[in-house]
Design a protein around this motif. Structure first.
Motif, PDB file in Angstrom:
ATOM      1  N   ALA A  13       8.766   1.883   0.585  1.00  0.00           N
ATOM      2  CA  ALA A  13       7.897   1.992   1.759  1.00  0.00           C
ATOM      3  C   ALA A  13       8.704   2.409   2.975  1.00  0.00           C
ATOM      4  O   ALA A  13       8.275   3.236   3.775  1.00  0.00           O
ATOM      5  N   SER A 192      -7.043   1.841  -0.341  1.00  0.00           N
ATOM      6  CA  SER A 192      -5.644   1.503  -0.603  1.00  0.00           C
ATOM      7  C   SER A 192      -5.148   0.552   0.476  1.00  0.00           C
ATOM      8  O   SER A 192      -5.692   0.493   1.581  1.00  0.00           O
ATOM      9  N   ARG A 194      -1.221  -0.321   1.973  1.00  0.00           N
ATOM     10  CA  ARG A 194       0.161   0.121   1.855  1.00  0.00           C
ATOM     11  C   ARG A 194       1.049  -0.548   2.906  1.00  0.00           C
ATOM     12  O   ARG A 194       0.670  -0.670   4.081  1.00  0.00           O
TER      13      ARG A 194
END
Length: 205
Positions: A13, A192, A194
């Motif tokens: 990430a 999603s 994230r």
């Protein structure tokens, strides 16, 4: 979730993000929903158990194709003497997701956090029973804090972060159509979730 797995996902990430948060103990998570984008800043310094648990679900994609499925609006929540303003989310497995062990309740008495507008917190039944389901508070709601009356046990709920972008989206979701059981009709899909920043040290040790 094992620390090494969190670390590997967090490093990925970090490699993909454009900027770092001002405070590394407050990593951001972006929720891409069919109603719009919501960005959360988590508080690992005050609530490390809840934060790391949430990050674990995020980095393994557990919230992908989940939903905001419940809305509670103060004006219509008159059957409860402690009405609240929240929207609640779950993985595709539902709010009673038992795919991982429940976590210890981090009481607001101990964390110093409060259920103000924009707070993100863990849903639960009994103390120490939260897993993946979480909620966003759309208006200040002190009855969700330790000593508040929303849960009869008086232990409150585990606040662990806040909305830093998209509170208007959360409030719009709250006002969407729902049935008599407070279920959104239809639910708002979480496309999603994230992690935008490196996981804090508390989650990688």
């Amino acid at each position: 979730m094992r620390p090494k797995a969190i670390l590997a996902a967090a490093l990925l990430a970090l490699a993909n993000c454009a900027s770092l948060p001002a405070d590394p103990a407050r990593p951001r998570v972006v929720l891409d929903t069919t109603a719009g984008r919501i960005v959360l800043a988590l508080d690992a310094a005050a609530a490390p158990i809840s934060t790391c648990n949430f990050i674990g679900y995020v980095v393994f994609g557990d919230y992908d194709n989940g939903s905001f499925f419940r809305t509670v609006v103060r004006e219509t929540n008159t059957a409860n003497p402690n009405p609240i303003d929240v929207i609640q989310a779950a993985t595709p497995r539902g709010s009673d997701d038992d795919s991982r062990p429940p976590i210890v309740l981090e009481r607001t008495r101990d964390t110093g956090l409060r259920h103000l507008a924009g707070t993100v917190s863990m849903a639960r039944g009994a103390p120490d029973s939260a897993t993946s389901s979480f909620f966003i508070v759309t208006q200040d709601t002190p009855s969700l804090d330790f000593g508040g009356g929303r849960n009869p046990d008086g232990q409150g709920f585990a606040a662990f972060g806040k909305v830093v972008e998209g509170l208007d989206v959360a409030r719009r979701i709250q006002r969407m159509p729902a049935d008599d059981a407070e279920q959104l009709t239809p639910p708002v899909t979480i496309r999603s979730a994230r992690l935008l920043d490196a996981a804090p040290a508390a989650c990688t040790q």
